[in-house]
Scaffold this active site. Sequence first.
Site, mmCIF file in Angstrom:
data_model
loop_
_atom_site.group_PDB
_atom_site.id
_atom_site.type_symbol
_atom_site.label_atom_id
_atom_site.label_comp_id
_atom_site.label_asym_id
_atom_site.label_seq_id
_atom_site.Cartn_x
_atom_site.Cartn_y
_atom_site.Cartn_z
ATOM 1 N N ARG A 149 0.835 -1.204 0.000
ATOM 2 C CA ARG A 149 0.000 0.000 0.000
ATOM 3 C C ARG A 149 0.872 1.258 0.000
ATOM 4 O O ARG A 149 1.933 1.288 0.647
ATOM 5 C CB ARG A 149 -0.852 -0.016 1.269
ATOM 6 C CG ARG A 149 -1.846 1.114 1.427
ATOM 7 C CD ARG A 149 -2.947 1.039 0.443
ATOM 8 N NE ARG A 149 -4.118 1.796 0.874
ATOM 9 C CZ ARG A 149 -5.174 1.971 0.074
ATOM 10 N NH1 ARG A 149 -5.200 1.498 -1.157
ATOM 11 N NH2 ARG A 149 -6.221 2.648 0.517
ATOM 12 N N THR A 193 -9.809 -0.032 -10.296
ATOM 13 C CA THR A 193 -8.583 -0.683 -9.921
ATOM 14 C C THR A 193 -8.489 -1.890 -10.812
ATOM 15 O O THR A 193 -9.201 -1.966 -11.795
ATOM 16 C CB THR A 193 -8.709 -1.046 -8.430
ATOM 17 O OG1 THR A 193 -8.281 0.035 -7.705
ATOM 18 C CG2 THR A 193 -8.023 -2.252 -7.966
ATOM 19 N N THR A 245 -3.634 -0.833 -7.754
ATOM 20 C CA THR A 245 -4.406 0.348 -8.151
ATOM 21 C C THR A 245 -3.575 1.620 -8.113
ATOM 22 O O THR A 245 -2.546 1.671 -7.431
ATOM 23 C CB THR A 245 -5.598 0.521 -7.178
ATOM 24 O OG1 THR A 245 -6.403 1.609 -7.606
ATOM 25 C CG2 THR A 245 -5.136 0.798 -5.762
ATOM 26 N N GLU A 299 -3.794 7.803 -3.789
ATOM 27 C CA GLU A 299 -4.270 6.888 -2.743
ATOM 28 C C GLU A 299 -4.492 7.583 -1.399
ATOM 29 O O GLU A 299 -5.267 7.100 -0.571
ATOM 30 C CB GLU A 299 -3.290 5.731 -2.573
ATOM 31 C CG GLU A 299 -3.955 4.405 -2.330
ATOM 32 C CD GLU A 299 -4.598 3.846 -3.593
ATOM 33 O OE1 GLU A 299 -5.772 3.498 -3.542
ATOM 34 O OE2 GLU A 299 -3.904 3.767 -4.625
ATOM 35 N N ASP A 304 -7.815 8.086 0.259
ATOM 36 C CA ASP A 304 -8.518 7.012 0.978
ATOM 37 C C ASP A 304 -8.460 7.233 2.496
ATOM 38 O O ASP A 304 -9.160 6.547 3.251
ATOM 39 C CB ASP A 304 -7.929 5.633 0.655
ATOM 40 C CG ASP A 304 -8.518 5.043 -0.631
ATOM 41 O OD1 ASP A 304 -9.388 5.679 -1.246
ATOM 42 O OD2 ASP A 304 -8.096 3.945 -1.022
ATOM 43 N N SER A 318 -7.698 0.561 3.018
ATOM 44 C CA SER A 318 -8.153 0.115 1.706
ATOM 45 C C SER A 318 -9.333 -0.838 1.862
ATOM 46 O O SER A 318 -9.621 -1.320 2.966
ATOM 47 C CB SER A 318 -7.010 -0.618 1.010
ATOM 48 O OG SER A 318 -7.469 -1.296 -0.133
ATOM 49 N N SER A 319 -9.974 -1.104 0.739
ATOM 50 C CA SER A 319 -11.020 -2.143 0.699
ATOM 51 C C SER A 319 -10.588 -3.338 -0.124
ATOM 52 O O SER A 319 -11.376 -4.272 -0.327
ATOM 53 C CB SER A 319 -12.286 -1.581 0.051
ATOM 54 O OG SER A 319 -12.750 -0.503 0.786
ATOM 55 N N GLY A 375 -13.101 -1.691 -7.386
ATOM 56 C CA GLY A 375 -14.396 -1.067 -7.110
ATOM 57 C C GLY A 375 -14.454 -0.310 -5.800
ATOM 58 O O GLY A 375 -15.541 -0.137 -5.252
ATOM 59 N N GLY A 376 -13.300 0.163 -5.281
ATOM 60 C CA GLY A 376 -13.327 0.907 -4.018
ATOM 61 C C GLY A 376 -13.998 0.057 -2.957
ATOM 62 O O GLY A 376 -13.787 -1.166 -2.874
HETATM 63 N N1 GLU Z 1 -8.382 2.891 -3.393
HETATM 64 C C1 GLU Z 1 -9.301 1.811 -3.281
HETATM 65 C C2 GLU Z 1 -8.986 0.975 -2.083
HETATM 66 O O1 GLU Z 1 -7.872 0.881 -1.711
HETATM 67 C C3 GLU Z 1 -9.256 0.907 -4.443
HETATM 68 C C4 GLU Z 1 -9.451 1.608 -5.699
HETATM 69 C C5 GLU Z 1 -10.556 1.117 -6.466
HETATM 70 O O2 GLU Z 1 -10.849 -0.049 -6.634
HETATM 71 O O3 GLU Z 1 -11.157 1.978 -6.957
HETATM 72 O O4 GLU Z 1 -9.819 0.374 -1.516
#
Ligand code: GLU
Length: 610
Positions: free
Chosen positions: A112, A413, A431, A452, A455, A479-480, A500-501
């Site tokens: 990360r 991502t 990502t 990033e 986030d 992160s997710s 997908g965040g």
């Molecule tokens: N920044 C997001 C995360 O770390 C992932 C980015 C995405 O999938 O859009 O969860």
Amino acid sequence: MQARYVLRIGAVFALAAGTSAATASATPAQHPPNYVKQATATGTGGAVASAEFNASKAGIETLRSGGNAIDAAVAVASTLGVTEPFVAGAGGGGYMVIYLAKTKQVVTIDGREMCAAACTPNLFLDPATGKPLAFEDARRSGLSVGVPGMVATWDKAVKAYGRKSLGSNLKPAIEVADHGFTVTPNFVDQEKEALADLQTFTSSRKLFLTKDGQPLPAGSTLRNPDLAHTYSEIAKHGASYLYGGPLGNDIARAVTHPPVWSGSTFNVRPGLMTAQDVANYVAKTRQPTHVNYRGLDVYGMPPSSSGGTTTGEALNILNGWNLSGESRAEATFHYLEASRLAFADRNAYVGDSDYQPVPVQGLLDPAFAATRRCLVGNKALTSPVAPGIPFAPYGTCPTSKTAANPVHEGTQTNHLVVADKWGNVVSYTNTIEQVAGSGITVPGRGFLLNNEMTDFDFAPATPSTYDPNLPAPGKRPRSSMSPTIVLKAGAPDFTLGSPGGATIITTVLQTLINHVDFGMSLPQALAAPRVSQRNNAKADAEPAFLSTDLAKVLTSQYGEQFAAKTGPVLPADSFIGNATGIDFLPGGRFQAAAEPVRSGGGSALVVNPQ
Ligand code: GLU
């Protein structure tokens, strides 16, 4: 050095809507017959699934030439940095979950991005007003850029577990960057989505846009000699070419002196990153999360990602119901409520565990899950539901009243999966955050820098709300990302993940229960319409889900509410996620699965197709 690029507009060929340019440009003379862009591939010898054809092909060729799954994952990821530069590449970060056949162990690497030493909790507060910056102002700036962890992850993974060198694994990507690749309709869509950001920086205009600052035409060929050179230098000198080397200096300079185009009207704030921050970066090995779901061992990513604890908690909640014996409506209702509750706990407790204690054990304890499950009756709960108390003794069915923290996470991502003939498996989500990240291309280096750091929470929900996800020196934002590997009786059963965040978590959960509880094949589980409840009043739903009878029953009978998933710009934004997975079939066969439709469809390949 100024970015040099060559854009060759190739022979213009008609592209049927939804047909990938990679398919259109691939000729049988160039590739063995099995190199066809397809969403599902079944066979032996090894498997790869990713969002893009050239990247999957790079992975298969690495496997064919003696590399293992770890080598191939690096080949795929670095090629995605060329062909999917708006969602992947050396300027970003990610999480790799690896199953090692030899020791039967699951290990993870946290790559990360990291905040600069000068970061404070006020990173995204406007000094003039003390209020949080507007998201786009924060994003389109040097402030949003974290020290990239991608190359450190590749280096660490290959050194510890690979059969080839980092340099050799970068070769396919160097070739694609050098020779160019065909610009697909999906690539153009991403350029449209991030147009204002790309237009803001001279280096990004030069590399990715036409002379008058517009998206490249689909079907054209894009070469990236700067990136070919950057990768070649990393291949020659190792990761220290970036961390503590000349590339790191260039990254820090681009962050502190963003190359803003003279015609831009945006107030682009410089960032805080120093070359020393880049030199200090370390990709970290961490213990995976683990839960047992219906006899399967589900391994995921621990903090700094919330992926493993949140999918794990939701699965523990779901373990209390026999989904396969319920009506599809009741089972989906339980999925939505388990996710709603798990998200309340995620937002309250999960951040970078190197900075504050995260109750990972409690969040993953079936006894804690029982204290959440008991809140679910016959009707949808009212969001935001309050977090639970994941500290033993858990009590019977307690609720708390803590305010929920606001969350913003991007939606683009990529996820890639690889399995090899020795039995090793890699599940890797990586990502640069938003489409085109911060918008800043490192001049002369051929790749975009992430955003990033957005986030992190910009501020707590109220001044007194505990917030585990505020910026701090050297900290990683929550992160997710949920790269997941599932074992059955100690051997790989299937693996999956998605971009997908925050919807990553629900896409992984929903696909997993589609496969395990509803008996769908992995390709079917992945293609099914998606719905995502993240402790909001309304769950995001794909149009294909909203039009089902199931959605109607969930609304009328269970009180669930849905909102059509929409995005800022494009019709494709109505999709949730872009998943990939591999199912380990009997007889040593692999079934690699990518999206058949979403984002133009992904690419699944196997070494020996059957
Ligand atoms: N920044 C997001 C995360 O770390 C992932 C980015 C995405 O999938 O859009 O969860």
